[in-house]
Motif scaffolding. Sequence first.
Motif, PDB file in Angstrom:
ATOM      1  N   THR A  97       0.812  -1.212   0.000  1.00  0.00           N
ATOM      2  CA  THR A  97       0.000   0.000   0.000  1.00  0.00           C
ATOM      3  C   THR A  97       0.847   1.264   0.000  1.00  0.00           C
ATOM      4  O   THR A  97       0.312   2.342  -0.211  1.00  0.00           O
ATOM      5  CB  THR A  97      -0.903   0.028   1.242  1.00  0.00           C
ATOM      6  N   GLY A  98       2.118   1.149   0.286  1.00  0.00           N
ATOM      7  CA  GLY A  98       2.962   2.322   0.352  1.00  0.00           C
ATOM      8  C   GLY A  98       2.900   3.017   1.697  1.00  0.00           C
ATOM      9  O   GLY A  98       3.593   3.988   1.925  1.00  0.00           O
ATOM     10  N   GLY A  99       2.061   2.526   2.582  1.00  0.00           N
ATOM     11  CA  GLY A  99       1.938   3.118   3.906  1.00  0.00           C
ATOM     12  C   GLY A  99       2.947   2.541   4.876  1.00  0.00           C
ATOM     13  O   GLY A  99       3.699   1.621   4.562  1.00  0.00           O
ATOM     14  N   VAL A 100       2.951   3.103   6.060  1.00  0.00           N
ATOM     15  CA  VAL A 100       3.811   2.609   7.129  1.00  0.00           C
ATOM     16  C   VAL A 100       3.148   1.360   7.692  1.00  0.00           C
ATOM     17  O   VAL A 100       2.026   1.416   8.193  1.00  0.00           O
ATOM     18  CB  VAL A 100       3.986   3.674   8.238  1.00  0.00           C
ATOM     19  N   ARG A 101       3.832   0.225   7.583  1.00  0.00           N
ATOM     20  CA  ARG A 101       3.285  -1.043   8.059  1.00  0.00           C
ATOM     21  C   ARG A 101       3.598  -1.197   9.543  1.00  0.00           C
ATOM     22  O   ARG A 101       4.759  -1.237   9.934  1.00  0.00           O
ATOM     23  CB  ARG A 101       3.844  -2.196   7.241  1.00  0.00           C
ATOM     24  N   VAL A 102       2.532  -1.280  10.332  1.00  0.00           N
ATOM     25  CA  VAL A 102       2.650  -1.400  11.782  1.00  0.00           C
ATOM     26  C   VAL A 102       2.148  -2.774  12.189  1.00  0.00           C
ATOM     27  O   VAL A 102       1.026  -3.150  11.846  1.00  0.00           O
ATOM     28  CB  VAL A 102       1.830  -0.303  12.507  1.00  0.00           C
ATOM     29  N   LEU A 103       2.977  -3.517  12.910  1.00  0.00           N
ATOM     30  CA  LEU A 103       2.569  -4.811  13.449  1.00  0.00           C
ATOM     31  C   LEU A 103       2.397  -4.644  14.950  1.00  0.00           C
ATOM     32  O   LEU A 103       3.323  -4.251  15.656  1.00  0.00           O
ATOM     33  CB  LEU A 103       3.622  -5.885  13.147  1.00  0.00           C
ATOM     34  N   LEU A 104       1.198  -4.924  15.413  1.00  0.00           N
ATOM     35  CA  LEU A 104       0.839  -4.770  16.821  1.00  0.00           C
ATOM     36  C   LEU A 104       0.636  -6.147  17.423  1.00  0.00           C
ATOM     37  O   LEU A 104      -0.194  -6.920  16.944  1.00  0.00           O
ATOM     38  CB  LEU A 104      -0.439  -3.933  16.932  1.00  0.00           C
ATOM     39  N   ILE A 105       1.417  -6.458  18.463  1.00  0.00           N
ATOM     40  CA  ILE A 105       1.316  -7.744  19.137  1.00  0.00           C
ATOM     41  C   ILE A 105       0.730  -7.495  20.518  1.00  0.00           C
ATOM     42  O   ILE A 105       1.379  -6.907  21.377  1.00  0.00           O
ATOM     43  CB  ILE A 105       2.699  -8.413  19.302  1.00  0.00           C
ATOM     44  N   ASP A 106      -0.511  -7.939  20.709  1.00  0.00           N
ATOM     45  CA  ASP A 106      -1.189  -7.662  21.970  1.00  0.00           C
ATOM     46  C   ASP A 106      -2.297  -8.669  22.205  1.00  0.00           C
ATOM     47  O   ASP A 106      -3.239  -8.750  21.423  1.00  0.00           O
ATOM     48  CB  ASP A 106      -1.766  -6.249  21.939  1.00  0.00           C
ATOM     49  N   ALA A 107      -2.194  -9.442  23.272  1.00  0.00           N
ATOM     50  CA  ALA A 107      -3.231 -10.420  23.606  1.00  0.00           C
ATOM     51  C   ALA A 107      -4.451  -9.737  24.200  1.00  0.00           C
ATOM     52  O   ALA A 107      -5.555 -10.256  24.134  1.00  0.00           O
ATOM     53  CB  ALA A 107      -2.688 -11.465  24.572  1.00  0.00           C
ATOM     54  N   GLY A 108      -4.280  -8.565  24.796  1.00  0.00           N
ATOM     55  CA  GLY A 108      -5.390  -7.819  25.367  1.00  0.00           C
ATOM     56  C   GLY A 108      -6.096  -7.040  24.283  1.00  0.00           C
ATOM     57  O   GLY A 108      -5.692  -5.950  23.928  1.00  0.00           O
ATOM     58  N   GLN A 109      -7.142  -7.604  23.739  1.00  0.00           N
ATOM     59  CA  GLN A 109      -7.797  -7.024  22.569  1.00  0.00           C
ATOM     60  C   GLN A 109      -8.270  -5.592  22.776  1.00  0.00           C
ATOM     61  O   GLN A 109      -8.350  -4.831  21.833  1.00  0.00           O
ATOM     62  CB  GLN A 109      -8.965  -7.916  22.144  1.00  0.00           C
ATOM     63  N   SER A 110      -8.572  -5.197  24.006  1.00  0.00           N
ATOM     64  CA  SER A 110      -9.037  -3.823  24.209  1.00  0.00           C
ATOM     65  C   SER A 110      -7.929  -2.820  23.890  1.00  0.00           C
ATOM     66  O   SER A 110      -8.169  -1.793  23.251  1.00  0.00           O
ATOM     67  CB  SER A 110      -9.545  -3.626  25.629  1.00  0.00           C
ATOM     68  N   HIS A 111      -6.698  -3.104  24.319  1.00  0.00           N
ATOM     69  CA  HIS A 111      -5.567  -2.226  23.984  1.00  0.00           C
ATOM     70  C   HIS A 111      -5.320  -2.248  22.484  1.00  0.00           C
ATOM     71  O   HIS A 111      -5.100  -1.209  21.868  1.00  0.00           O
ATOM     72  CB  HIS A 111      -4.292  -2.647  24.712  1.00  0.00           C
ATOM     73  N   ALA A 112      -5.325  -3.431  21.903  1.00  0.00           N
ATOM     74  CA  ALA A 112      -5.063  -3.569  20.473  1.00  0.00           C
ATOM     75  C   ALA A 112      -6.085  -2.790  19.655  1.00  0.00           C
ATOM     76  O   ALA A 112      -5.733  -2.074  18.726  1.00  0.00           O
ATOM     77  CB  ALA A 112      -5.068  -5.043  20.068  1.00  0.00           C
ATOM     78  N   ARG A 113      -7.336  -2.923  20.004  1.00  0.00           N
ATOM     79  CA  ARG A 113      -8.393  -2.218  19.267  1.00  0.00           C
ATOM     80  C   ARG A 113      -8.237  -0.696  19.397  1.00  0.00           C
ATOM     81  O   ARG A 113      -8.400   0.027  18.424  1.00  0.00           O
ATOM     82  CB  ARG A 113      -9.764  -2.644  19.755  1.00  0.00           C
ATOM     83  N   ALA A 114      -7.924  -0.231  20.593  1.00  0.00           N
ATOM     84  CA  ALA A 114      -7.760   1.209  20.803  1.00  0.00           C
ATOM     85  C   ALA A 114      -6.591   1.742  19.977  1.00  0.00           C
ATOM     86  O   ALA A 114      -6.717   2.786  19.313  1.00  0.00           O
ATOM     87  CB  ALA A 114      -7.553   1.514  22.282  1.00  0.00           C
ATOM     88  N   ILE A 115      -5.469   1.050  19.999  1.00  0.00           N
ATOM     89  CA  ILE A 115      -4.299   1.485  19.235  1.00  0.00           C
ATOM     90  C   ILE A 115      -4.585   1.401  17.745  1.00  0.00           C
ATOM     91  O   ILE A 115      -4.267   2.316  16.978  1.00  0.00           O
ATOM     92  CB  ILE A 115      -3.056   0.661  19.626  1.00  0.00           C
ATOM     93  N   GLU A 116      -5.203   0.308  17.323  1.00  0.00           N
ATOM     94  CA  GLU A 116      -5.536   0.150  15.907  1.00  0.00           C
ATOM     95  C   GLU A 116      -6.451   1.279  15.442  1.00  0.00           C
ATOM     96  O   GLU A 116      -6.251   1.859  14.373  1.00  0.00           O
ATOM     97  CB  GLU A 116      -6.207  -1.206  15.687  1.00  0.00           C
ATOM     98  N   GLN A 117      -7.442   1.635  16.237  1.00  0.00           N
ATOM     99  CA  GLN A 117      -8.360   2.714  15.871  1.00  0.00           C
ATOM    100  C   GLN A 117      -7.650   4.066  15.820  1.00  0.00           C
ATOM    101  O   GLN A 117      -7.940   4.891  14.950  1.00  0.00           O
ATOM    102  CB  GLN A 117      -9.535   2.763  16.847  1.00  0.00           C
ATOM    103  N   GLN A 118      -6.711   4.281  16.746  1.00  0.00           N
ATOM    104  CA  GLN A 118      -5.973   5.543  16.747  1.00  0.00           C
ATOM    105  C   GLN A 118      -5.130   5.701  15.493  1.00  0.00           C
ATOM    106  O   GLN A 118      -4.962   6.810  14.980  1.00  0.00           O
ATOM    107  CB  GLN A 118      -5.090   5.648  17.992  1.00  0.00           C
ATOM    108  N   LEU A 119      -4.597   4.587  14.994  1.00  0.00           N
ATOM    109  CA  LEU A 119      -3.763   4.651  13.796  1.00  0.00           C
ATOM    110  C   LEU A 119      -4.586   4.587  12.515  1.00  0.00           C
ATOM    111  O   LEU A 119      -4.217   5.183  11.505  1.00  0.00           O
ATOM    112  CB  LEU A 119      -2.731   3.520  13.810  1.00  0.00           C
ATOM    113  N   ALA A 120      -5.705   3.873  12.542  1.00  0.00           N
ATOM    114  CA  ALA A 120      -6.501   3.644  11.337  1.00  0.00           C
ATOM    115  C   ALA A 120      -7.121   4.919  10.775  1.00  0.00           C
ATOM    116  O   ALA A 120      -7.429   4.970   9.580  1.00  0.00           O
ATOM    117  CB  ALA A 120      -7.589   2.614  11.615  1.00  0.00           C
TER     118      ALA A 120
END
Length: 142
Positions: free
Chosen positions: A15-38
């Motif tokens: 996609t040409g974008g910055v590829r971010v890999l997020l490793i997090d078993a706590g889905q609430s943190h992962a979702r919050a971070i993903e939404q902040q970046l998305a």
Amino acid sequence: RFMREHQMPLEGLETGGVRVLLIDAGQSHARAIEQQLAVDARFEVHVVVSLFAAGLQAARVRPHVLIVDLGLPGADPDALIAALRAWEDGGAVRVIAFASAANDAEVESLLRAGFHTVLRTPVEAAKLRQLCDIRDAGSTDR
């Protein structure tokens, strides 16, 4: 951008974008971070819930930025950094630790081990985007 906005799979597409890999078993943190970046089209976010899955996904998407929750079972910061740096492109990956319970001494130890920065909650969306933007070479705020 169209595919991302319509939640179409981007698997295998550059996609040409910055590829971010997020490793997090706590889905609430992962979702919050993903939404902040998305909300920012510069970022392509991939989320996994284990270190094993992270290894597989990293080989596939070749991330520019790795955000890892150090609260994951079996998460050894030194081993993680060593394995990443041994990877062909691993030296160029910006590694961000998510360690909400880390004290100042632990944060300093993680920085010395090779993490770019250590995040503690709450994380401001603008700061997170700045830390993940690899084009911002001056962003060395720890």
